[in-house]
Design a protein around this motif. Structure first.
Motif, short mmCIF file in Angstrom:
data_model
loop_
_atom_site.label_atom_id
_atom_site.label_comp_id
_atom_site.label_asym_id
_atom_site.label_seq_id
_atom_site.Cartn_x
_atom_site.Cartn_y
_atom_site.Cartn_z
N UNK A 1 11.90 2.50 -4.25
CA UNK A 1 11.80 1.07 -4.57
C UNK A 1 10.77 0.78 -5.65
N UNK A 2 10.00 1.80 -6.08
CA UNK A 2 8.91 1.61 -7.05
C UNK A 2 7.93 0.52 -6.57
N UNK A 3 7.54 0.64 -5.31
CA UNK A 3 6.64 -0.34 -4.71
C UNK A 3 5.61 0.40 -3.88
N UNK A 4 4.40 -0.14 -3.87
CA UNK A 4 3.43 0.43 -2.94
C UNK A 4 2.90 -0.67 -2.02
N UNK A 5 2.56 -0.25 -0.80
CA UNK A 5 1.96 -1.13 0.21
C UNK A 5 0.53 -0.67 0.44
N UNK A 6 -0.36 -1.63 0.70
CA UNK A 6 -1.79 -1.31 0.77
C UNK A 6 -2.47 -2.17 1.81
N UNK A 7 -3.40 -1.56 2.53
CA UNK A 7 -4.30 -2.27 3.44
C UNK A 7 -5.70 -1.71 3.27
#
Length: 694
Positions: free
Chosen positions: A454-460
């Protein structure tokens, strides 16, 4: 001071008092007339020694060769005669006539008398030998100075320099300090003396006032054998060479080293061990060349006391270095030895364990060709901090393998960190029931997951600095995220943010140590990162050159990740109805796609895996079924349905007709597992590609 009791005898009460003073006083006394010429002096043993009356009577005190500088005394005597103000206990130092090798201190008091001679005023000077008292005071001052100035840091080299600065010029004209090289490196010290051939490092050399002890330090050398230096190292006993001459115990004629010292003007030497109970750490050598007085046993005892103070500081510094080395080794062992070589994420890192703290990073392969990126920082320094870092890193990898969202990973990790804090606070793991441990933060951490499909990153983030994002055009921006509380509170709430990326974007995660408290550090970092075409390894070097500081008070971690998306021909996806009849369709689609990818050798095993996963999704899941195949470093099969029920593998009995599906998937896969979304789940399986490294 001793001599004759002559002239100046008068009549009356004042004369009787003077007579009593000059005949009975234990002090050296001088009576001066109005022109400050000596009219009378007593024969006290503490008076002038070896000077005849003719050399004293009728002369001014400046004309008498006493061996002392009397210029200031003449001025003070004139003031006393003119004003009548007495001078009490004025100390003068020098060497008596005929004894240039003896340093003497006398206390001088001056009083005006009204009828010193022929009814005219004069001055009485009382002289007391206070050599021993002044020497004792000087020794106490030196010891006080040593306790105040030596051992102010946990750096053995600094302690050696402090020792040299205390001894010069108070007790020596020059000093060298040698420490066993293994002690400086923090190795466990060997009990007993030091062998003559063992390497020592000259950590300080100081000669003369105003010199800098760094001028000739940190030289590794072996001291010449059969010298006072090596003898002191061999038995831990101080050595005194009062006179460096032919009559001494170490004659220059018999030793090349002694000859070199004598040629440099050194005439008296002391070698004192730097010793702690059961071990000798080094040796300090004191030289005299400017002062004519040789060293005495009292000087040797004093030097030994000062050296013992320095030895204690050096031992503490060595213990600290040993603990720091152990913590650093543990830290290096617990961090990744190498990062995986991935096709979807190119990584490079900078890791500087300057203070043996708890900074760490990680690159984690996840299912579906996704990648987890971690940077964290445990507060504190030392072995316990490094151990805590290792436990948190292991826990995070375990949580990441469960395919949880970043906020869920940090929530679980926060609970683990709080438990570790409680265990560290009371040693029994029970804590105080508040869930806050010691009440201080255990660690900060940022966890990002990149999905190349998806060419997406998730971050916390748990109290950690927001990462920087570098676009393919070189624009550097800060990722917008509200960081939750640091790990260790036990009740942290975290938020996952999502960010779409362009192919080739670089994500930059780092710890506080990289900026080091410099006001311009973040601008410098942004400027260095703004070169998107540069190799990541070169960018890491550029950051190190621009920001690394050997005197930093914290460790440094920088992790750069350049992202690459999967191409369309690397991903195949189909939505299937929840009907048992589609299992054969799923097998056919899989066979056709593997043929297009040139992976016919995996067709049989992959069709079995797809058949079992699709069958389970239809039988136990809800809604439509999605089948996805991903060709990257592995061949990944994913089956998604709308149910959150987790599949469980059980051991089928010999008489059972089914129950072997997941066991078959496990046997045919390199890895397999389940990940959950807001609605539904995905069961996935990875197979190693032929000829590809695993």
């Amino acid at each position: 001071m001793g001599g004759a009791d002559t002239e100046g005898r008068g009549e009356g009460p004042d004369s009787a008092v003077l007579e009593a003073l000059f005949t009975q006083s234990p002090l050296g006394l001088f009576l001066f007339d109005e022109r400050l010429r000596v009219r009378r002096y007593n024969a006290s043993p503490r008076g002038l020694s070896g000077i005849s009356a003719e050399e004293v009577i009728g002369r001014t005190f400046a004309e008498v060769d006493t061996g002392f500088d009397t210029t200031e005394l003449v001025v003070l005597a004139g003031e006393t005669l003119r004003t009548g103000h007495s001078v009490i206990h004025h100390t003068v130092k020098g060497s008596p006539v005929g004894r240039p090798d003896r340093e003497m201190a006398v206390s001088v008091s001056l009083f005006r008398v009204e009828e010193a001679a022929d009814g005219r005023p004069g001055v009485v000077m009382a002289v007391e030998d206070v050599t021993e008292r002044e020497a004792a005071r000087a020794r106490l001052d030196l010891l006080h100075d040593a306790h105040r100035r030596i051992g102010t840091t946990l750096d053995a080299t600094v302690t050696a320099r402090e020792l040299a600065e205390v001894l010069v010029p108070a007790l020596a004209d020059a000093v060298t300090v040698h420490i066993v090289d293994a002690v400086l490196r923090g190795e466990r010290r060997r009990p007993g003396p030091v062998d003559a051939g063992q390497p020592l490092r000259r950590t300080a050399f100081l000669a003369g006032p105003g010199a800098r002890p760094e001028e000739r330090d940190t030289v590794l050398e072996t001291l010449p054998f059969a010298t006072p230096f090596t003898r002191t190292l061999e038995d831990g006993t101080p050595r005194l060479v009062a006179r460096l001459d032919a009559a001494g115990t170490w004659p220059p004629e018999m030793s090349e080293h002694a000859r070199a010292l004598a040629a440099a003007g050194v005439h008296s030497v002391m070698t004192v061990p730097l010793a702690v109970p059961e071990a000798v750490l080094g040796v300090v050598t004191l030289y005299r060349s400017e002062r004519t007085q040789p060293y005495t046993r009292q000087d040797l005892d004093l030097a030994a006391q000062v050296a013992s103070r320095a030895a204690l500081g050096i031992d503490h510094a060595s213990s600290y270095a040993r603990e720091r080395n152990t913590a650093t080794a543990l830290q290096r062992h617990l961090r990744p030895s190498r990062t995986p070589r991935l096709t979807t994420v190119e990584t490079a890192h900078l890791y500087l364990p300057l203070t043996a703290g708890g900074d760490w990073f990680d690159v984690i392969e996840l299912s579906g060709a996704r990648v987890g990126l971690v940077v964290g920082d445990v507060t504190g320094h030392g072995i316990e901090t490094a151990a805590t870092m290792g436990r948190l890193r292991t826990a995070l990898r375990t949580l990441a393998d469960l395919d949880l969202e970043p906020d869920e990973v940090l929530t679980h990790l926060d609970e683990i960190a709080a438990r570790l804090a409680r265990e560290g606070a009371d040693g029994d793991g029970h804590g105080d029931g508040t869930g806050t441990g010691t009440g201080t933060a255990v660690a900060t951490c940022a966890y990002a997951v990149y999905d190349p499909v998806t060419l997406r990153f998730s971050l916390a983030s748990a109290g950690h600095r927001a990462p920087l994002l570098v676009s393919p055009a070189g624009e550097v921006t800060t990722v917008g995220i509200d960081a939750g509380p640091p790990l260790g509170t036990g009740h942290g709430t975290y938020e996952t943010v999502f960010c779409d990326l362009d192919d080739g974007a670089v994500l930059c995660l780092y710890t506080d140590g990289l900026l080091g408290g410099r006001d311009d550090a973040k601008d410098t970092l942004r400027r260095v990162l703004a070169y998107p075409d540069r190799a990541l390894s070169e960018t890491v070097d550029a950051v190190a050159y621009a920001l690394a500081d050997e005197h930093a008070e914290d460790d440094t971690v920088l992790l750069l990740a350049r992202t690459h998306g999967l191409t369309e021909d690397q991903v195949a996806q189909w939505d299937l109805p929840a009907d048992p009849s589609v299992v054969s369709t799923a097998r056919a689609l899989t066979e056709r796609q593997l043929a297009a990818w040139g992976l016919r050798d995996l067709a049989f095993e992959t069709e079995l895996i797809v058949s079992e996963l699709v069958t389970n999704a239809i039988r136990y899941g809800n809604g439509p079924v999605r089948l996805r195949l991903i060709r990257d470093r592995y061949l990944t099969c994913e089956v998604t349905d709308g149910s959150s029920t987790s599949p469980h593998m059980r051991r089928a009995r010999d008489t059972d007709e089914g129950g072997r599906g997941l066991y078959l998937v496990m046997s045919l896969s390199h890895r397999w597992g389940t990940r959950y979304a807001a609605r539904g789940k995905t069961v996935w399986s990875q197979q190693a590609l032929p000829g590809a490294p695993t």
